[in-house]
Design a protein around this motif. Structure first.
Motif, PDB file in Angstrom:
ATOM      1  N   PHE A   1      11.942  16.155  -1.721  1.00 21.40           N
ATOM      2  CA  PHE A   1      11.315  17.319  -2.342  1.00 21.40           C
ATOM      3  C   PHE A   1       9.917  17.597  -1.766  1.00 21.40           C
ATOM      4  N   LEU A   2       9.444  16.751  -0.867  1.00 22.85           N
ATOM      5  CA  LEU A   2       8.072  16.844  -0.383  1.00 22.85           C
ATOM      6  C   LEU A   2       8.003  17.272   1.075  1.00 22.85           C
ATOM      7  N   THR A   3       7.012  18.095   1.392  1.00 24.38           N
ATOM      8  CA  THR A   3       6.774  18.477   2.777  1.00 24.38           C
ATOM      9  C   THR A   3       6.007  17.360   3.484  1.00 24.38           C
ATOM     10  N   GLN A   4       5.982  17.411   4.807  1.00 25.98           N
ATOM     11  CA  GLN A   4       5.237  16.412   5.561  1.00 25.98           C
ATOM     12  C   GLN A   4       3.745  16.487   5.253  1.00 25.98           C
ATOM     13  N   ARG A   5       3.243  17.703   5.054  1.00 18.83           N
ATOM     14  CA  ARG A   5       1.825  17.840   4.733  1.00 18.83           C
ATOM     15  C   ARG A   5       1.516  17.192   3.392  1.00 18.83           C
ATOM     16  N   THR A   6       2.423  17.345   2.424  1.00 15.26           N
ATOM     17  CA  THR A   6       2.228  16.706   1.119  1.00 15.26           C
ATOM     18  C   THR A   6       2.237  15.187   1.265  1.00 15.26           C
ATOM     19  N   LYS A   7       3.167  14.666   2.070  1.00 17.52           N
ATOM     20  CA  LYS A   7       3.238  13.220   2.258  1.00 17.52           C
ATOM     21  C   LYS A   7       1.978  12.677   2.916  1.00 17.52           C
ATOM     22  N   SER A   8       1.318  13.511   3.743  1.00 14.58           N
ATOM     23  CA  SER A   8       0.111  13.051   4.435  1.00 14.58           C
ATOM     24  C   SER A   8      -1.055  12.830   3.479  1.00 14.58           C
ATOM     25  N   LYS A   9      -0.910  13.326   2.255  1.00 20.37           N
ATOM     26  CA  LYS A   9      -1.982  13.179   1.270  1.00 20.37           C
ATOM     27  C   LYS A   9      -1.827  11.904   0.440  1.00 20.37           C
ATOM     28  N   PHE A  10      -0.739  11.179   0.650  1.00 21.27           N
ATOM     29  CA  PHE A  10      -0.437  10.021  -0.178  1.00 21.27           C
ATOM     30  C   PHE A  10      -1.346   8.834   0.128  1.00 21.27           C
ATOM     31  N   LEU A  11      -1.711   8.121  -0.921  1.00 20.70           N
ATOM     32  CA  LEU A  11      -2.333   6.809  -0.799  1.00 20.70           C
ATOM     33  C   LEU A  11      -1.632   5.908  -1.802  1.00 20.70           C
ATOM     34  N   ILE A  12      -1.154   4.772  -1.353  1.00 18.98           N
ATOM     35  CA  ILE A  12      -0.334   3.902  -2.186  1.00 18.98           C
ATOM     36  C   ILE A  12      -1.031   2.565  -2.394  1.00 18.98           C
ATOM     37  N   SER A  13      -1.184   2.165  -3.652  1.00 22.26           N
ATOM     38  CA  SER A  13      -1.898   0.939  -3.989  1.00 22.26           C
ATOM     39  C   SER A  13      -1.020   0.058  -4.869  1.00 22.26           C
ATOM     40  N   LYS A  14      -0.784  -1.162  -4.419  1.00 20.79           N
ATOM     41  CA  LYS A  14       0.062  -2.064  -5.197  1.00 20.79           C
ATOM     42  C   LYS A  14      -0.687  -2.591  -6.418  1.00 20.79           C
TER      43      LYS A  14
END
Length: 422
Positions: free
Chosen positions: A264-277
């Motif tokens: 459901f996400l565009t590549q530009r949207t994915k580029s904004k992700f930051l993932i923290s465990k």
């Protein structure tokens, strides 16, 4: 630390401590690879300034072509979004149009179609009036989705947490049937519209928000339908409204969640992700948000009651390295004065104490808070002490038994005694 700093550091060699074992290198899991990749992508994202002068010639041409198509369209002549007429010719309208263009890589036809569908949805949904509605989700406010403070660049921050829906009764109450789900989606749009109302829609201004999503205890299977609908609805109708999407408390099964909503996400949207465990929440959030603006449950100093007292008092940030004991000395406290302080260390798991040290010779040091081990889940300390004589307050955090560096913050206020001497 310079001579004027209230912080002093004591270091203890880690080999003399019962330190945490160094993890052995092992096979890289898919989740680890995914986290690292998402972190790298987040740094490559560059937010649009919305200055027309910064656009390439092809992008300027696309903006004008989009305006021309809108002008020629009967359905869009009276169209407006967030109180701004799209054909008003002002900079606010340009910012909105550029959001749609950016979301479709400046492809005019695709941007135009997206815009028309969004206008139709807003009219059908009644999005312009949703802020005025009482949807009856008082028990979810400040818990599931809520606006809270700003990041270091002035973006409003929206927090999302769905762990409460592990409770079957709560899940059934909110998502039990199609009508309940529709009402929840309407409420979720209301929260987002509340954040958008804080935006400037101005070149060089704050034109997007920060989304922080807490995945702790999130029932992934049960919320699949709601998650997909929320993501699809936001991406289709709120282009370029999120500057950064921070996932915190990411569990091991995040790869399953990611595969669920990734289409459901565009590549530009994915580029904004930051993932923290899990365990890195405060360390992650401090990079983007000041501690006084971060809720206490995420390693910050902000409590809901603080928002009623105006802008938060700024905090001082510091780090506690592995093998260090840090003492914060607050000096110049007069007799009868009351000192109130807040202090937090991200993911505590260390020893904390507070004591008052009088100036006068022969006076005894007073243990205001005796040394105790702080659990990782504990929120910020908030305490006060009224001095019987002049002296200083010393706050201590002891990380000598750990190898891990931790982020921390504190603030304080001293109120002198108002009583008059006899």
């Amino acid at each position: 630390m310079d001579a004027s700093s209230p912080i002093s550091i004591q270091q203890t060699p880690l080999q003399d401590q019962h330190s945490e074992p160094t993890p052995k290198p092992g096979k890289r899991s898919f989740v680890t690879t995914l986290m690292e990749a998402a972190s790298l992508r987040s740094h490559s994202f560059k937010e649009d300034t919305y200055f027309i002068s910064n656009l390439r010639s092809s992008e300027k041409k696309a903006l004008q072509e989009l305006k021309d198509k809108l002008m020629a369209s009967d359905s869009c002549c009276d169209g407006s979004m967030w109180g701004t007429p799209l054909l008003g010719g002002d900079e606010k309208a340009d910012v909105i149009l550029m959001k749609f263009l950016r979301a479709r890589d400046f492809r005019v036809v695709d941007s135009y179609n997206m815009l028309q569908k969004c206008l139709s949805w807003r009219k059908e949904f009644g999005a312009d009036n949703v802020l005025e509605e009482d949807l009856g989700f008082k028990e979810l406010e400040g818990l599931v989705a809520y606006m809270h403070g700003y990041d270091r660049e002035g973006h409003p921050v929206c927090y999302n947490a769905y762990g409460v829906f592990r409770d079957k009764d709560m899940y059934e109450k909110i998502f039990g049937d199609e009508e309940k789900l529709k009402k929840f989606l309407r409420w979720r749009v209301q929260v987002l519209e509340r954040g958008i109302k804080l935006l400037h829609f101005k070149p060089g201004g704050v034109n997007s928000i920060i989304q922080v999503t807490d995945l702790k205890d999130m029932p992934k299977r049960e919320l699949r339908v709601a998650s997909n609908q929320i993501l699809s609805l936001f991406q289709d109708n709120y282009p370029e409204m999120v500057a950064r999407k921070i996932f915190i408390n990411v569990p091991w099964y995040f790869s399953l969640l990611y595969s669920m909503f990734s289409p459901f996400l565009t590549q530009r949207t994915k580029s904004k992700f930051l993932i923290s465990k899990e365990g890195n929440v405060a360390e992650t959030l401090y990079k983007f948000i000041r501690p006084e603006d971060i809720p206490v449950q995420y390693g910050g100093l902000s409590r809901p009651s603080d928002l009623q007292n105006g802008p938060p008092k700024p905090a001082s940030e510091f780090t506690v390295k592995g093998g260090e004991k840090v003492n914060i000395q607050i000096e110049g406290i007069e007799a009868g004065a009351t000192i109130t302080w807040d202090i937090v260390v991200g993911g505590w798991d260390l020893e904390y104490s507070a004591e008052f040290v009088p100036i006068a010779e022969g006076s005894y040091t007073i243990a205001v808070e005796r040394p105790r081990k702080m659990n990782p889940s504990e929120e910020a300390i908030h305490n006060s002490y009224t001095s019987g004589e002049a002296g200083k307050l010393v706050l201590s955090v002891d990380n000598t038994a750990s190898r891990r560096k931790k982020v921390a913050a504190y603030r304080y206020v001293v109120r002198k005694s108002t009583s008059m001497p006899i």
